[in-house]
Scaffold this motif. Structure first.
Motif, PDB file in Angstrom:
ATOM      1  N   LYS A  95       0.485  -1.369   0.013  1.00 47.60           N
ATOM      2  CA  LYS A  95      -0.299   0.160  -0.393  1.00 47.60           C
ATOM      3  C   LYS A  95       0.873   1.495   0.253  1.00 47.60           C
ATOM      4  CE  LYS A  95      -3.799   2.776   2.475  1.00 47.60           C
ATOM      5  NZ  LYS A  95      -4.927   3.128   1.064  1.00 47.60           N
ATOM      6  N   GLU A  96       2.514   1.365   0.629  1.00 47.13           N
ATOM      7  CA  GLU A  96       3.121   3.344   0.564  1.00 47.13           C
ATOM      8  C   GLU A  96       3.564   2.541  -0.340  1.00 47.13           C
ATOM      9  OE1 GLU A  96       5.040  -0.652   2.624  1.00 47.13           O
ATOM     10  OE2 GLU A  96       3.074  -0.622   2.654  1.00 47.13           O
ATOM     11  N   ASP A  97       3.123   1.611  -1.586  1.00 43.23           N
ATOM     12  CA  ASP A  97       4.353   1.730  -3.001  1.00 43.23           C
ATOM     13  C   ASP A  97       3.101   3.216  -3.928  1.00 43.23           C
ATOM     14  OD1 ASP A  97       5.998  -0.025  -2.326  1.00 43.23           O
ATOM     15  OD2 ASP A  97       5.376  -1.222  -2.871  1.00 43.23           O
ATOM     16  N   TYR A  98       4.463   4.131  -4.647  1.00 47.95           N
ATOM     17  CA  TYR A  98       3.357   4.819  -5.390  1.00 47.95           C
ATOM     18  C   TYR A  98       3.123   4.017  -6.749  1.00 47.95           C
ATOM     19  CZ  TYR A  98       1.476   9.262  -4.970  1.00 47.95           C
ATOM     20  OH  TYR A  98       0.967  10.478  -4.394  1.00 47.95           O
ATOM     21  N   ILE A  99       2.239   4.610  -7.444  1.00 47.13           N
ATOM     22  CA  ILE A  99       2.070   3.571  -8.225  1.00 47.13           C
ATOM     23  C   ILE A  99       1.550   5.489  -9.128  1.00 47.13           C
ATOM     24  CG2 ILE A  99       0.178   2.182 -10.442  1.00 47.13           C
ATOM     25  CD1 ILE A  99      -0.229   1.068  -7.693  1.00 47.13           C
ATOM     26  N   LEU A 100       2.023   5.205 -10.619  1.00 47.71           N
ATOM     27  CA  LEU A 100       1.946   6.254 -11.700  1.00 47.71           C
ATOM     28  C   LEU A 100       1.567   5.790 -12.431  1.00 47.71           C
ATOM     29  CD1 LEU A 100       4.560   7.151  -9.558  1.00 47.71           C
ATOM     30  CD2 LEU A 100       4.014   9.062 -10.698  1.00 47.71           C
ATOM     31  N   PRO A 101       0.524   5.735 -12.755  1.00 49.33           N
ATOM     32  CA  PRO A 101      -0.805   4.691 -14.213  1.00 49.33           C
ATOM     33  C   PRO A 101      -0.300   5.528 -15.473  1.00 49.33           C
ATOM     34  CG  PRO A 101      -2.196   5.805 -12.595  1.00 49.33           C
ATOM     35  CD  PRO A 101      -0.480   6.135 -12.688  1.00 49.33           C
ATOM     36  N   GLY A 102      -0.126   5.134 -16.301  1.00 46.03           N
ATOM     37  CA  GLY A 102      -0.921   5.840 -17.799  1.00 46.03           C
ATOM     38  C   GLY A 102      -2.592   5.257 -17.910  1.00 46.03           C
ATOM     39  N   ILE A 132      -7.299  12.728  -5.315  1.00 48.99           N
ATOM     40  CA  ILE A 132      -7.298  12.100  -4.846  1.00 48.99           C
ATOM     41  C   ILE A 132      -7.248  11.793  -3.533  1.00 48.99           C
ATOM     42  CG2 ILE A 132      -4.782   9.826  -5.033  1.00 48.99           C
ATOM     43  CD1 ILE A 132      -6.256  10.785  -7.417  1.00 48.99           C
ATOM     44  N   PRO A 133      -7.581  10.712  -2.809  1.00 46.34           N
ATOM     45  CA  PRO A 133      -7.745  10.496  -1.162  1.00 46.34           C
ATOM     46  C   PRO A 133      -6.064  10.892  -0.537  1.00 46.34           C
ATOM     47  CG  PRO A 133      -9.577   8.760  -1.848  1.00 46.34           C
ATOM     48  CD  PRO A 133      -8.061   9.513  -3.178  1.00 46.34           C
ATOM     49  N   GLU A 134      -6.038  11.674  -0.135  1.00 44.95           N
ATOM     50  CA  GLU A 134      -4.259  12.185   0.800  1.00 44.95           C
ATOM     51  C   GLU A 134      -3.810   9.723   1.322  1.00 44.95           C
ATOM     52  OE1 GLU A 134      -4.380  14.241   3.985  1.00 44.95           O
ATOM     53  OE2 GLU A 134      -5.164  16.368   3.077  1.00 44.95           O
ATOM     54  N   ASP A 135      -4.408   9.324   1.655  1.00 46.53           N
ATOM     55  CA  ASP A 135      -3.867   8.054   1.989  1.00 46.53           C
ATOM     56  C   ASP A 135      -3.590   6.990   1.145  1.00 46.53           C
ATOM     57  OD1 ASP A 135      -6.710   7.085   2.033  1.00 46.53           O
ATOM     58  OD2 ASP A 135      -7.127   5.915   3.542  1.00 46.53           O
ATOM     59  N   VAL A 136      -3.998   7.136  -0.244  1.00 45.39           N
ATOM     60  CA  VAL A 136      -3.774   6.595  -1.512  1.00 45.39           C
ATOM     61  C   VAL A 136      -2.622   6.915  -2.257  1.00 45.39           C
ATOM     62  CG1 VAL A 136      -5.081   5.948  -3.809  1.00 45.39           C
ATOM     63  CG2 VAL A 136      -6.317   6.028  -1.369  1.00 45.39           C
ATOM     64  N   ASN A 137      -2.027   6.058  -2.587  1.00 46.28           N
ATOM     65  CA  ASN A 137      -0.736   6.252  -2.853  1.00 46.28           C
ATOM     66  C   ASN A 137      -0.683   6.490  -4.743  1.00 46.28           C
ATOM     67  OD1 ASN A 137      -0.088   7.726  -0.825  1.00 46.28           O
ATOM     68  ND2 ASN A 137       1.521   5.164  -0.423  1.00 46.28           N
ATOM     69  N   VAL A 138      -1.147   7.130  -5.717  1.00 47.34           N
ATOM     70  CA  VAL A 138      -1.970   7.193  -6.631  1.00 47.34           C
ATOM     71  C   VAL A 138      -1.544   8.745  -7.498  1.00 47.34           C
ATOM     72  CG1 VAL A 138      -2.738   4.744  -7.203  1.00 47.34           C
ATOM     73  CG2 VAL A 138      -4.229   6.955  -7.101  1.00 47.34           C
ATOM     74  N   LEU A 139      -1.137   8.463  -8.770  1.00 47.31           N
ATOM     75  CA  LEU A 139      -1.454   9.736  -9.395  1.00 47.31           C
ATOM     76  C   LEU A 139      -2.320   9.166 -10.938  1.00 47.31           C
ATOM     77  CD1 LEU A 139       2.076  11.394 -10.049  1.00 47.31           C
ATOM     78  CD2 LEU A 139       0.471  11.741  -8.477  1.00 47.31           C
ATOM     79  N   PRO A 140      -3.008  10.415 -10.914  1.00 45.04           N
ATOM     80  CA  PRO A 140      -4.278  10.622 -11.999  1.00 45.04           C
ATOM     81  C   PRO A 140      -3.452  10.012 -13.477  1.00 45.04           C
ATOM     82  CG  PRO A 140      -4.807  12.225 -11.020  1.00 45.04           C
ATOM     83  CD  PRO A 140      -3.201  11.988 -10.592  1.00 45.04           C
ATOM     84  N   PRO A 141      -4.475   8.825 -14.055  1.00 45.25           N
ATOM     85  CA  PRO A 141      -4.038   8.317 -15.227  1.00 45.25           C
ATOM     86  C   PRO A 141      -3.405   9.118 -16.283  1.00 45.25           C
ATOM     87  CG  PRO A 141      -5.865   7.157 -14.993  1.00 45.25           C
ATOM     88  CD  PRO A 141      -6.005   8.155 -13.513  1.00 45.25           C
ATOM     89  N   GLN A 142      -2.106   9.093 -16.219  1.00 45.62           N
ATOM     90  CA  GLN A 142      -1.043  10.576 -18.112  1.00 45.62           C
ATOM     91  C   GLN A 142      -1.310   9.899 -19.204  1.00 45.62           C
ATOM     92  OE1 GLN A 142       0.008  13.207 -19.220  1.00 45.62           O
ATOM     93  NE2 GLN A 142       1.145  12.327 -17.141  1.00 45.62           N
ATOM     94  N   ILE A 143      -2.423  10.516 -19.607  1.00 48.92           N
ATOM     95  CA  ILE A 143      -2.614  11.036 -20.883  1.00 48.92           C
ATOM     96  C   ILE A 143      -1.352  10.905 -21.960  1.00 48.92           C
ATOM     97  CG2 ILE A 143      -4.133  12.084 -22.762  1.00 48.92           C
ATOM     98  CD1 ILE A 143      -5.409  10.897 -20.656  1.00 48.92           C
ATOM     99  N   ILE A 144      -0.214  11.949 -21.498  1.00 49.11           N
ATOM    100  CA  ILE A 144       0.825  12.115 -22.679  1.00 49.11           C
ATOM    101  C   ILE A 144       1.724  10.759 -22.563  1.00 49.11           C
ATOM    102  CG2 ILE A 144       3.113  13.687 -22.704  1.00 49.11           C
ATOM    103  CD1 ILE A 144       1.370  15.685 -21.018  1.00 49.11           C
ATOM    104  N   ILE A 145       1.332  10.109 -23.445  1.00 46.13           N
ATOM    105  CA  ILE A 145       2.489   9.121 -23.837  1.00 46.13           C
ATOM    106  C   ILE A 145       3.432   9.028 -23.120  1.00 46.13           C
ATOM    107  CG2 ILE A 145       3.589   7.066 -25.004  1.00 46.13           C
ATOM    108  CD1 ILE A 145       0.539   7.861 -25.454  1.00 46.13           C
ATOM    109  N   GLY A 146       4.514   8.471 -22.290  1.00 44.53           N
ATOM    110  CA  GLY A 146       5.765   7.697 -21.549  1.00 44.53           C
ATOM    111  C   GLY A 146       5.849   9.393 -20.126  1.00 44.53           C
TER     112      GLY A 146
END
Length: 370
Positions: A95-102, A132-146
């Motif tokens: 859960k403490e890991d951070y996800i940066l999605p496409g 994003i809720p403060e306890d959720v380690n994600v960024l919004p999905p990235q639209i710009i490729i890469g």
């Protein structure tokens, strides 16, 4: 042309590097373990949970496509065929890991804690979907490729500076590996030995461009070697192989051994996005049929059924629960006040509006009041 100088043969060097990248597989198309030494030996409970998440993701994809066609969702990139690549890699995270999605990686961030109703709002372009809720380690999905690759290098460096025992994980497609941001991101993380996991989901097509035209490299995984990053190519339709590769990459990262690069060889069964792409114009039915035989959900189902821990009744139960969750989430999303232009202006400028926007704000405020 091969050099006559035995001490200098760059072609041979390249071939030797490429030959080292054999695709790692643990579970074959028939749901049989073919590499027992790499079997992660997950418990029955863990295996059932992983399968349940993959089934949920397949149903979410089907319902999202339907909602998009009904005009109830906006942008949507189908995920069917990539469940092992996406969900099994996430299964190895904490859960403490951070996800940066496409933009195709909504399932992972939902499973990481982003409320599904917010994911639906993000698809609609609503600003609440990006809160994003403060306890959720994600960024919004990235639209710009890469672009998420550079961001991941930065997030990982921040974790490293703070002494955190966590990793930053990102995803892109095979097309994303042709972007400059891709190379800059892996090079930066490699140079600083930051705790990042870079995943390329090689689903064979960047929209309509086949993987063979993206690069002359035999594998995408070998590109990580240039950045000094441990790199691996895995069967992206095999959840066990993807899980092991990600688990091991995470263990190295938190131990201070730096980033890893994972290429998952997979396939998207649907179009690139629902915004008008027609895969029948650039993919043959024969190719589709061959990849359908490798379906990650079917493969894993066979494996679990053979172990006696999965059944048609269990899968039906998971499917019905998923449908109820999706129904409730879309209802909650529908209940959020519609987005207004004045909302966007106010959010972007919390203190004082620039002079050129004050007039526009008043104009839209008047329009919205009618």
């Amino acid at each position: 042309m091969t050099s006559n100088n035995n001490l200098f043969d760059p072609v041979k060097n390249l071939q030797e590097i490429e030959e080292k990248f054999e695709m790692v597989q643990i579970l074959n198309e028939n749901g049989e373990i073919v590499n027992d030494a790499l079997d992660p030996k997950l418990s029955d409970e863990e295996l059932v949970e992983l399968m349940s998440r993959m089934v949920f993701t397949r149903i979410l994809d089907q319902r999202s496509i339907s909602l998009n066609r009904q005009g109830r969702l906006g942008f949507y990139a189908p995920t069917a065929g990539q469940e092992a690549s996406q969900i099994a890699s996430h299964f190895a995270l904490e859960k403490e890991d951070y996800i940066l999605p496409g933009y195709r990686d909504v399932p992972q961030i939902v499973l990481h804690g982003l409320p599904l109703w917010k994911a639906f709002l993000w698809s609609r372009g609503h600003f609440v979907g990006g809160q994003i809720p403060e306890d959720v380690n994600v960024l919004p999905p990235q639209i710009i490729i890469g672009a998420q690759y550079i961001q991941t290098a930065g997030v990982a460096l921040g974790m490293q500076k703070r002494g955190k025992k966590s990793v930053a994980v990102t995803y892109t497609g095979d097309g994303g590996s042709s972007q400059g941001d891709f190379y800059e991101g892996i090079n930066f993380a490699g140079a600083f030995k930051s705790p990042a996991i870079f995943i390329v989901q090689n689903n064979q097509f960047a929209i309509s461009t086949p993987r063979a035209l993206q690069t002359s490299a035999t594998t995408i995984a070998q590109k990580g070697v240039a950045a000094g990053i441990p790199s691996i190519q895995v069967d992206g339709m095999d959840p066990l192989a993807v899980y092991v590769a990600t688990r091991d990459a995470r263990e190295r990262a938190v131990a201070g051994e730096g980033p890893s690069f994972i290429e998952t060889v997979c396939y998207r069964y649907g179009p690139h996005t629902m915004a008008g792409d027609d895969p029948t114009r650039y993919r043959s039915s024969e190719t589709d049929s061959e990849w359908e035989k490798k379906d990650p959900v079917v493969r894993f189902r066979k494996y679990l059924e053979a172990k006696g821990i999965w059944s048609e009744e269990k899968e039906t139960e998971v499917i019905e629960k998923a449908k109820e969750e999706i129904k409730a989430a879309i209802k909650q999303a529908d209940g959020v006040q519609k987005q207004k232009v004045t909302d966007l202006i106010s959010i972007m400028h919390k203190d004082e509006l620039p002079y050129n926007l004050k007039e526009q704000y008043e104009i839209y405020k008047e329009k919205e009041s009618k």
